[in-house]
Design a protein around this motif. Structure first.
Motif, PDB file in Angstrom:
ATOM      1  N   ILE A  19       5.185   3.707  -3.836  1.00  0.00           N
ATOM      2  CA  ILE A  19       4.184   3.061  -4.608  1.00  0.00           C
ATOM      3  C   ILE A  19       3.437   2.026  -3.967  1.00  0.00           C
ATOM      4  N   GLN A  20       2.098   2.377  -3.636  1.00  0.00           N
ATOM      5  CA  GLN A  20       1.329   1.457  -2.638  1.00  0.00           C
ATOM      6  C   GLN A  20       0.425   0.483  -3.443  1.00  0.00           C
ATOM      7  N   ILE A  21       0.100  -0.880  -2.968  1.00  0.00           N
ATOM      8  CA  ILE A  21      -0.467  -2.024  -3.546  1.00  0.00           C
ATOM      9  C   ILE A  21      -1.530  -2.310  -2.485  1.00  0.00           C
ATOM     10  N   PRO A  22      -2.902  -1.995  -2.516  1.00  0.00           N
ATOM     11  CA  PRO A  22      -3.742  -2.774  -1.404  1.00  0.00           C
ATOM     12  C   PRO A  22      -3.764  -4.375  -2.225  1.00  0.00           C
ATOM     13  N   CYS A  23      -3.956  -5.079  -1.147  1.00  0.00           N
ATOM     14  CA  CYS A  23      -3.845  -6.392  -1.668  1.00  0.00           C
ATOM     15  C   CYS A  23      -4.773  -7.216  -0.800  1.00  0.00           C
ATOM     16  N   TYR A  24      -5.606  -8.302  -1.572  1.00  0.00           N
ATOM     17  CA  TYR A  24      -6.627  -9.366  -0.789  1.00  0.00           C
ATOM     18  C   TYR A  24      -6.534 -10.476  -1.499  1.00  0.00           C
ATOM     19  N   ASN A  25      -5.605 -11.472  -0.907  1.00  0.00           N
ATOM     20  CA  ASN A  25      -5.567 -12.927  -1.380  1.00  0.00           C
ATOM     21  C   ASN A  25      -5.031 -12.532  -2.865  1.00  0.00           C
ATOM     22  N   ASN A 102      -0.799   4.944  -6.578  1.00  0.00           N
ATOM     23  CA  ASN A 102      -1.611   3.705  -6.108  1.00  0.00           C
ATOM     24  C   ASN A 102      -1.768   2.801  -7.359  1.00  0.00           C
ATOM     25  N   THR A 103      -1.620   1.544  -7.127  1.00  0.00           N
ATOM     26  CA  THR A 103      -1.767   0.591  -8.291  1.00  0.00           C
ATOM     27  C   THR A 103      -2.236  -0.792  -7.908  1.00  0.00           C
ATOM     28  N   ASP A 104      -2.765  -1.571  -8.640  1.00  0.00           N
ATOM     29  CA  ASP A 104      -3.484  -2.725  -8.343  1.00  0.00           C
ATOM     30  C   ASP A 104      -2.286  -4.139  -8.376  1.00  0.00           C
ATOM     31  N   ALA A 105      -2.778  -5.230  -7.557  1.00  0.00           N
ATOM     32  CA  ALA A 105      -1.819  -6.367  -7.402  1.00  0.00           C
ATOM     33  C   ALA A 105      -2.096  -7.155  -8.607  1.00  0.00           C
ATOM     34  N   ASP A 106      -3.027  -6.973  -9.470  1.00  0.00           N
ATOM     35  CA  ASP A 106      -3.304  -7.876 -10.488  1.00  0.00           C
ATOM     36  C   ASP A 106      -2.615  -7.377 -11.973  1.00  0.00           C
ATOM     37  N   ASN A 107      -1.705  -6.446 -11.814  1.00  0.00           N
ATOM     38  CA  ASN A 107      -0.911  -6.105 -12.862  1.00  0.00           C
ATOM     39  C   ASN A 107      -1.524  -5.462 -14.019  1.00  0.00           C
ATOM     40  N   GLN A 108      -2.727  -4.758 -13.663  1.00  0.00           N
ATOM     41  CA  GLN A 108      -3.767  -4.495 -14.926  1.00  0.00           C
ATOM     42  C   GLN A 108      -3.113  -3.142 -15.671  1.00  0.00           C
ATOM     43  N   TYR A 109      -2.329  -2.302 -14.877  1.00  0.00           N
ATOM     44  CA  TYR A 109      -1.719  -1.070 -15.350  1.00  0.00           C
ATOM     45  C   TYR A 109      -0.325  -1.285 -15.814  1.00  0.00           C
ATOM     46  N   HIS A 110       0.054  -0.668 -17.028  1.00  0.00           N
ATOM     47  CA  HIS A 110       1.512  -1.018 -17.375  1.00  0.00           C
ATOM     48  C   HIS A 110       2.271   0.005 -16.415  1.00  0.00           C
ATOM     49  N   SER A 169     -10.444   4.162 -12.593  1.00  0.00           N
ATOM     50  CA  SER A 169      -9.184   3.808 -12.843  1.00  0.00           C
ATOM     51  C   SER A 169      -8.352   3.745 -11.441  1.00  0.00           C
ATOM     52  N   GLY A 170      -7.881   2.794 -11.015  1.00  0.00           N
ATOM     53  CA  GLY A 170      -7.069   2.911  -9.810  1.00  0.00           C
ATOM     54  C   GLY A 170      -5.694   3.301  -9.913  1.00  0.00           C
ATOM     55  N   PHE A 171      -5.231   3.439 -10.984  1.00  0.00           N
ATOM     56  CA  PHE A 171      -3.588   3.861 -11.413  1.00  0.00           C
ATOM     57  C   PHE A 171      -3.469   5.293 -11.170  1.00  0.00           C
ATOM     58  N   ARG A 172      -3.195   5.801 -10.119  1.00  0.00           N
ATOM     59  CA  ARG A 172      -3.225   7.396  -9.803  1.00  0.00           C
ATOM     60  C   ARG A 172      -1.973   7.571  -9.038  1.00  0.00           C
ATOM     61  N   ALA A 173      -1.571   9.073  -9.410  1.00  0.00           N
ATOM     62  CA  ALA A 173      -0.459   9.587  -8.354  1.00  0.00           C
ATOM     63  C   ALA A 173      -1.033  10.799  -7.407  1.00  0.00           C
ATOM     64  N   ILE A 174      -0.902  10.860  -6.671  1.00  0.00           N
ATOM     65  CA  ILE A 174      -1.333  11.999  -5.459  1.00  0.00           C
ATOM     66  C   ILE A 174       0.012  12.842  -4.762  1.00  0.00           C
ATOM     67  N   SER A 175      -0.276  13.878  -4.921  1.00  0.00           N
ATOM     68  CA  SER A 175       0.806  14.755  -4.161  1.00  0.00           C
ATOM     69  C   SER A 175       0.616  14.382  -2.593  1.00  0.00           C
ATOM     70  N   ARG A 176       1.667  14.948  -1.906  1.00  0.00           N
ATOM     71  CA  ARG A 176       1.518  14.809  -0.400  1.00  0.00           C
ATOM     72  C   ARG A 176       0.326  15.573   0.105  1.00  0.00           C
ATOM     73  N   ASN A 177       0.201  16.940  -0.409  1.00  0.00           N
ATOM     74  CA  ASN A 177      -0.652  17.885   0.170  1.00  0.00           C
ATOM     75  C   ASN A 177      -2.177  17.222  -0.092  1.00  0.00           C
ATOM     76  N   ALA A 178      -2.150  16.716  -1.198  1.00  0.00           N
ATOM     77  CA  ALA A 178      -3.399  16.298  -1.778  1.00  0.00           C
ATOM     78  C   ALA A 178      -3.898  15.051  -0.949  1.00  0.00           C
ATOM     79  N   ALA A 179      -2.941  14.312  -0.696  1.00  0.00           N
ATOM     80  CA  ALA A 179      -2.949  12.836   0.217  1.00  0.00           C
ATOM     81  C   ALA A 179      -3.752  13.383   1.657  1.00  0.00           C
ATOM     82  N   GLN A 180      -2.928  14.411   2.179  1.00  0.00           N
ATOM     83  CA  GLN A 180      -3.391  14.853   3.541  1.00  0.00           C
ATOM     84  C   GLN A 180      -4.887  15.351   3.645  1.00  0.00           C
TER      85      GLN A 180
END
Length: 340
Positions: A19-25, A102-110, A169-180
């Motif tokens: 689970i990755q979370i891009p963060c800026y401050n 991928n999800t957000d650092a502001d806890n927007q998604y459940h 929406s930034g809450f998404r799941a991506i397969s390894r093949n798609a990410a490549q």
């Protein structure tokens, strides 16, 4: 395979989820978001967390370390959300992720909807899954923002040939093949471009309904409605030019040449009726427009050739990432389990 006979993975072990979370401050909200993230998800052998610090000047990294984040990767300066997203993708691939969320650092998604988000990927029904928020029910979204979200999602559906209900929406799941296969050119946001790109690459993109949490802070991307609208339109047009250049420049050529042709017909009509002497400007304008149309047609052919070369390069890049261990092109991640 442990109750999941149709998993699209070669290994007999259950796959790894990162689970990755891009963060800026995000020091004020990151701990809240992390406290809701699961450490076990049905269908996965292991679940790890990754924080991408995009040049934060606050205590984002310290908060991540104190809350047990497995991997932290840092940019020395703020590069933007899209770049941070791709840093996360590269790092997740290098760390052996089979599925990336991928999800957000502001806890927007459940976070409780994470199993529903990953299930279509686990079952082999999707390469990318987008969490669709109940836009019409979100109280802190203005009426204008709700309308723009719906219009924007419709435009992305048309442009990508997918059935995505909530494109931003930034809450998404991506397969390894798609990410490549993903490559983000835009510095502003990854959300629209990745969907359009996935659709154009014949990936299976589906939406699943998700819940949202209360608003913790104003959106960093939507600083103002006009600015957001302008950036979104520019992003969509730019992606359209990148992935369908022949169609885009062909349309421009047809419009310019058509206008010039009609103006030329107008002059011919006046000339044949004996009143063409006062319409010499029409001849000049018609010639200019038709010349521009012809030049745009040549650009369409050249752009199509360039697009074909770009696709070949993307295929080569994909093959290299799939066969050479997918070592990322970004700063190396630090594994907090071994930090000391």
């Amino acid at each position: 395979m442990h109750g999941y006979p149709n998993l699209p993975f070669e290994s007999e072990l259950l796959p790894k989820l990162i689970i990755q979370i891009p963060c800026y401050n995000e020091a004020e909200t990151l701990a809240i978001a992390l406290s809701d993230l699961p450490r076990t998800v049905t269908g996965f052998d292991s679940v790890e967390w990754l924080v991408i610090d995009d040049g934060s000047s606050d205590e984002t990294v310290r908060v991540a370390e104190e809350n047990g984040v497995d991997h932290i990767v840092r940019h020395t300066s703020n590069r933007g959300l899209a770049y941070a997203f791709m840093t996360g993708i590269e790092t997740c691939l290098a760390r052996g992720a089979d599925v990336i969320v991928n999800t957000d650092a502001d806890n927007q998604y459940h976070a409780g909807d994470l199993p529903a988000l990953t299930r279509p990927v686990l079952e082999g029904r999707a390469d990318m899954v987008i969490g669709a928020r109940p836009i019409s029910e979100i109280e802190h979204f203005s009426l204008v923002k709700k309308l723009l979200q719906k219009i924007g999602s419709w435009v992305v559906r048309v442009s990508s040939g997918t059935d995505v209900q909530d494109a931003p929406s930034g809450f998404r799941a991506i397969s390894r093949n798609a990410a490549q296969r993903l490559i983000v050119f835009n510095n502003y946001t990854y959300t629209l471009e990745t969907i359009i790109q996935a659709g154009r690459k014949n990936m299976r993109v589906v939406s699943v309904p998700i819940r949202v949490n209360g608003d913790l802070r104003p959106s960093r991307l939507v600083k103002s409605i006009p600015s957001y609208l302008k950036r979104s339109i520019f992003t969509i047009v730019r992606i359209f030019v990148i992935y369908q250049p022949a169609r885009f420049f062909g349309m421009v050529a047809a419009i310019l040449f058509g206008l010039g042709f009609l103006i030329g017909l107008r002059f011919i009509y006046f000339y044949l009726t004996g009143t063409g002497g006062g319409h010499i400007q029409s001849v000049i304008l018609a010639g200019v427009l038709m010349s521009m149309g012809f030049q745009s047609l040549l650009v369409a052919f050249l752009a199509d050739v360039i697009a074909a070369n770009r696709k070949l390069l993307e295929d080569i890049r994909y093959t290299q990432r799939a066969t050479q261990g997918e070592v990322g092109n970004y700063a190396p991640a630090r594994n907090n389990k071994n930090a000391g």
